[in-house]
Design a protein around this motif. Structure first.
Motif, PDB file in Angstrom:
ATOM      1  N   ARG A 170       0.847  -1.183   0.000  1.00 48.78           N
ATOM      2  CA  ARG A 170       0.000   0.000   0.000  1.00 48.78           C
ATOM      3  C   ARG A 170       0.889   1.242   0.000  1.00 48.78           C
ATOM      4  O   ARG A 170       1.813   1.359   0.822  1.00 48.78           O
ATOM      5  CB  ARG A 170      -0.896   0.011   1.242  1.00 48.78           C
ATOM      6  CG  ARG A 170      -1.891  -1.117   1.298  1.00 48.78           C
ATOM      7  CD  ARG A 170      -3.115  -0.808   0.467  1.00 48.78           C
ATOM      8  NE  ARG A 170      -4.080  -1.893   0.492  1.00 48.78           N
ATOM      9  CZ  ARG A 170      -5.315  -1.796   0.011  1.00 48.78           C
ATOM     10  NH1 ARG A 170      -5.708  -0.657  -0.529  1.00 48.78           N
ATOM     11  NH2 ARG A 170      -6.137  -2.824   0.054  1.00 48.78           N
ATOM     12  N   ILE A 213       1.120   5.222   0.654  1.00 47.95           N
ATOM     13  CA  ILE A 213       0.444   6.296   1.378  1.00 47.95           C
ATOM     14  C   ILE A 213       1.235   7.570   1.156  1.00 47.95           C
ATOM     15  O   ILE A 213       2.454   7.615   1.380  1.00 47.95           O
ATOM     16  CB  ILE A 213       0.332   5.995   2.881  1.00 47.95           C
ATOM     17  CG1 ILE A 213      -0.374   4.648   3.108  1.00 47.95           C
ATOM     18  CG2 ILE A 213      -0.385   7.107   3.618  1.00 47.95           C
ATOM     19  CD1 ILE A 213      -0.365   4.194   4.551  1.00 47.95           C
ATOM     20  N   GLN A 232      -5.813  -5.592   4.254  1.00 50.12           N
ATOM     21  CA  GLN A 232      -5.887  -4.185   4.610  1.00 50.12           C
ATOM     22  C   GLN A 232      -6.904  -3.956   5.702  1.00 50.12           C
ATOM     23  O   GLN A 232      -6.706  -3.110   6.578  1.00 50.12           O
ATOM     24  CB  GLN A 232      -6.230  -3.357   3.356  1.00 50.12           C
ATOM     25  CG  GLN A 232      -6.539  -1.884   3.614  1.00 50.12           C
ATOM     26  CD  GLN A 232      -5.312  -1.064   3.977  1.00 50.12           C
ATOM     27  OE1 GLN A 232      -4.194  -1.585   3.969  1.00 50.12           O
ATOM     28  NE2 GLN A 232      -5.519   0.192   4.307  1.00 50.12           N
ATOM     29  N   ILE A 271      -7.195  -1.077   8.668  1.00 55.56           N
ATOM     30  CA  ILE A 271      -8.130   0.025   8.417  1.00 55.56           C
ATOM     31  C   ILE A 271      -9.423  -0.593   7.908  1.00 55.56           C
ATOM     32  O   ILE A 271      -9.500  -1.009   6.738  1.00 55.56           O
ATOM     33  CB  ILE A 271      -7.563   1.022   7.386  1.00 55.56           C
ATOM     34  CG1 ILE A 271      -6.217   1.592   7.868  1.00 55.56           C
ATOM     35  CG2 ILE A 271      -8.558   2.163   7.155  1.00 55.56           C
ATOM     36  CD1 ILE A 271      -5.581   2.548   6.895  1.00 55.56           C
ATOM     37  N   ASP A 306     -12.985  -1.397   6.320  1.00 56.73           N
ATOM     38  CA  ASP A 306     -13.673  -0.779   5.195  1.00 56.73           C
ATOM     39  C   ASP A 306     -14.905  -0.038   5.692  1.00 56.73           C
ATOM     40  O   ASP A 306     -15.413  -0.262   6.786  1.00 56.73           O
ATOM     41  CB  ASP A 306     -14.102  -1.843   4.168  1.00 56.73           C
ATOM     42  CG  ASP A 306     -12.877  -2.484   3.523  1.00 56.73           C
ATOM     43  OD1 ASP A 306     -11.853  -1.796   3.426  1.00 56.73           O
ATOM     44  OD2 ASP A 306     -12.946  -3.675   3.137  1.00 56.73           O
ATOM     45  N   SER A 319     -15.846   5.865   8.924  1.00 54.83           N
ATOM     46  CA  SER A 319     -15.098   4.797   8.268  1.00 54.83           C
ATOM     47  C   SER A 319     -13.725   4.663   8.900  1.00 54.83           C
ATOM     48  O   SER A 319     -13.249   5.540   9.626  1.00 54.83           O
ATOM     49  CB  SER A 319     -14.972   5.089   6.775  1.00 54.83           C
ATOM     50  OG  SER A 319     -14.179   6.250   6.577  1.00 54.83           O
ATOM     51  N   LEU A 369     -10.820   4.712   7.434  1.00 54.71           N
ATOM     52  CA  LEU A 369      -9.880   5.700   6.912  1.00 54.71           C
ATOM     53  C   LEU A 369     -10.043   7.049   7.608  1.00 54.71           C
ATOM     54  O   LEU A 369      -9.058   7.720   7.941  1.00 54.71           O
ATOM     55  CB  LEU A 369     -10.106   5.859   5.405  1.00 54.71           C
ATOM     56  CG  LEU A 369      -9.089   6.742   4.674  1.00 54.71           C
ATOM     57  CD1 LEU A 369      -7.685   6.192   4.826  1.00 54.71           C
ATOM     58  CD2 LEU A 369      -9.459   6.867   3.202  1.00 54.71           C
ATOM     59  N   VAL A 393      -8.509   6.798  11.038  1.00 52.42           N
ATOM     60  CA  VAL A 393      -7.043   6.897  10.966  1.00 52.42           C
ATOM     61  C   VAL A 393      -6.615   8.346  10.771  1.00 52.42           C
ATOM     62  O   VAL A 393      -5.645   8.817  11.364  1.00 52.42           O
ATOM     63  CB  VAL A 393      -6.524   5.998   9.830  1.00 52.42           C
ATOM     64  CG1 VAL A 393      -5.033   6.258   9.587  1.00 52.42           C
ATOM     65  CG2 VAL A 393      -6.737   4.541  10.172  1.00 52.42           C
ATOM     66  N   ASP A 394      -7.368   9.072   9.950  1.00 50.01           N
ATOM     67  CA  ASP A 394      -7.068  10.494   9.730  1.00 50.01           C
ATOM     68  C   ASP A 394      -7.186  11.285  11.023  1.00 50.01           C
ATOM     69  O   ASP A 394      -6.321  12.111  11.358  1.00 50.01           O
ATOM     70  CB  ASP A 394      -8.017  11.036   8.666  1.00 50.01           C
ATOM     71  CG  ASP A 394      -7.605  12.429   8.202  1.00 50.01           C
ATOM     72  OD1 ASP A 394      -6.552  12.920   8.669  1.00 50.01           O
ATOM     73  OD2 ASP A 394      -8.314  13.026   7.386  1.00 50.01           O
ATOM     74  N   VAL A 441     -13.890   5.837  -2.249  1.00 52.37           N
ATOM     75  CA  VAL A 441     -12.641   6.126  -1.551  1.00 52.37           C
ATOM     76  C   VAL A 441     -11.573   6.572  -2.539  1.00 52.37           C
ATOM     77  O   VAL A 441     -10.855   7.548  -2.326  1.00 52.37           O
ATOM     78  CB  VAL A 441     -12.174   4.898  -0.748  1.00 52.37           C
ATOM     79  CG1 VAL A 441     -10.785   5.147  -0.156  1.00 52.37           C
ATOM     80  CG2 VAL A 441     -13.165   4.570   0.346  1.00 52.37           C
ATOM     81  N   ASP A 442     -11.466   5.850  -3.663  1.00 51.85           N
ATOM     82  CA  ASP A 442     -10.445   6.213  -4.647  1.00 51.85           C
ATOM     83  C   ASP A 442     -10.744   7.572  -5.263  1.00 51.85           C
ATOM     84  O   ASP A 442      -9.838   8.391  -5.478  1.00 51.85           O
ATOM     85  CB  ASP A 442     -10.368   5.143  -5.737  1.00 51.85           C
ATOM     86  CG  ASP A 442      -9.842   3.828  -5.183  1.00 51.85           C
ATOM     87  OD1 ASP A 442      -9.151   3.873  -4.141  1.00 51.85           O
ATOM     88  OD2 ASP A 442     -10.121   2.775  -5.777  1.00 51.85           O
ATOM     89  N   ALA A 466      -9.938  10.196  -2.759  1.00 53.10           N
ATOM     90  CA  ALA A 466      -8.494  10.372  -2.648  1.00 53.10           C
ATOM     91  C   ALA A 466      -7.966  11.209  -3.801  1.00 53.10           C
ATOM     92  O   ALA A 466      -7.127  12.103  -3.615  1.00 53.10           O
ATOM     93  CB  ALA A 466      -7.799   9.013  -2.610  1.00 53.10           C
TER      94      ALA A 466
END
Length: 422
Positions: A37, A39, A118, A122, A124, A130, A132, A135-136, A164-165, A168
């Motif tokens: 992954r 980042i 994954q 984190i 899904d 969520s 992600l 984590v943020d 998500v993509d 991002a």
């Protein structure tokens, strides 16, 4: 990095247990699994400024801002090491060659069961809760705890229906735009700074031109002064031979006068030295004669005092008259006569005889001592003078103290009465 990745994947995959047989077999990693992954970690471009600004601060400035940017980016890498585990951090790279400073972090999402998954790190999901987004938030709290002024909550966007993509990509595009704006601001600031420096340089050049004009005037004045000095030197060189001859003549005259004065002074000095030496010899002879007289006087006084003390001590050492010894030397018939009492005086003849005997003994003894003292005193003074003169001249040792005449009298009461008659 690839070799390390192959080594990690060789131990990944997990296991599977057959419920019917109970046999456990190893499960290989799926061919379509995302084993790595990537980042991208980036801070607020308004705080970091552009990469060009960071490099300029690092190379030209004090380097404080560049150090802070690097430290905060490394804090973000450390945070994801806690999220995925330090063993899953594969590599990271700091980029200062693009618009904004950022880090590319590569992780292998291998959980404790060896699965490449994954969701183990984190979960899904979609929306604000969520994995992600959590984590943020955790990353923001982590930075806030270390002194970075970060927003505790992620920024909300209207495109809530993005995947998500897509989100991002949208976020990356938005950050790129913001970074570009910051870069434009930095370039504008740099341009303004350069314009200000250009103006300062123009002012400095004008000042330097004025200074150069002043220096040219000063150089011209200096050349005139040098020409005047050269003329003076030439004149002095022309007059130098005459001055040298004059100085030599004066020097010879001074030397001759000095030689004459020195000869006169030497003659006067010899005359004065002879007179002083004669006077000194006369004074020395007088002082020596006076010293010899003083020595004779002191020796005579000292010898007389010593002999008087010794004569007095000798007289004190003479035994006193002892009537018992006188009785022992008298015949018995005489003693019987002396025991009689004189009717006229009421005293016995013994008392009168003893008084007469004591007077005779004392007069005789003291008379002898007096003759001896006179003779010994004159002999001792003469002898002491001779010995003292020999010692002064250096031909003899210092005189030893004289113990005085020996008269033959001791402290005993038995001597010196044998010849006494009453």
């Amino acid at each position: 990095m690839l070799a390390e990745l192959d080594d990690r994947l060789a131990h990944a995959g997990g296991t599977r247990t057959n419920k019917r047989t109970g046999k456990t077999t190893k499960v290989a990693v799926r061919r379509d699994a995302k084993v790595v992954r990537e980042i991208v970690l980036q801070l607020d471009p308004e705080w970091t400024r552009s990469s060009a600004f960071v490099l300029e601060n690092q190379e030209v400035g004090d380097g404080v801002h560049a150090g802070e940017v690097r430290a905060r980016l490394m804090d973000m890498v450390t945070y994801f090491g806690e999220v995925y585990g330090e063993d899953n951090l594969l590599a990271y790279s700091l980029h200062l060659d693009e618009t904004s400073p950022h880090v590319h972090l590569f992780v292998t999402p291998i959980d404790d069961l060896g699965r490449v998954r994954q969701a183990s790190f984190i979960p899904d999901g979609k929306g604000a809760q969520s994995g992600l987004a959590n984590v943020d938030r955790g990353l923001r709290r982590y930075l806030i705890e270390r002194g970075f002024d970060a927003d505790p909550e992620p920024r909300r966007v209207r495109q809530s229906n993005l995947s998500v993509d897509e989100y991002a990509r949208y976020a990356e595009a938005a950050e790129e735009v913001a970074a570009r704006e910051v870069e434009v601001e930095d370039r504008q600031a740099a341009l303004d700074c350069r314009e200000s420096e250009a103006e300062k340089r123009e002012t400095g050049l004008a000042s330097r031109a004025t200074e150069l004009d002043a220096r040219e005037v000063a150089v011209a004045d200096a050349e005139v002064a040098v020409a005047a000095r050269e003329t003076e030197v030439e004149t002095a060189e022309a007059a130098l031979p005459n001055l040298r001859r004059k100085a030599e003549d004066e020097s010879r005259e001074i030397v001759e006068a000095a030689n004459v004065a020195a000869a006169r002074i030497r003659g006067d000095a010899r005359t004065d030295a002879g007179a002083i030496l004669a006077t000194a010899h006369a004074d020395a002879a007088t002082i020596r004669a006076d010293a010899e007289k003083e020595v004779d006087r002191r020796i005579t006084e000292a010898a007389e005092a010593i002999e008087r003390e010794r004569a007095a001590a000798a007289r004190e050492a003479v035994p006193t008259f002892d009537p018992k010894i006188a009785e022992a030397q008298m015949p018995a018939a005489l003693m019987a006569v002396l025991q009689r009492v004189n009717p006229r005086t009421g005293r016995s003849l013994y008392d009168a005889a003893m008084e007469q005997a004591e007077r005779s003994y004392t007069q005789k003894t003291l008379g002898v001592l007096t003759e001896h003292d006179k003779q010994r005193l004159s002999e001792t003074v003469a002898q002491r003078k001779a010995r003292m003169r020999s010692f002064i001249d250096g031909s003899a040792a210092a005189p030893a103290p004289d113990r005085g005449p020996d008269y033959g009298f001791g402290k005993s009461s038995g001597g010196g009465l044998g010849g006494m008659s009453p």
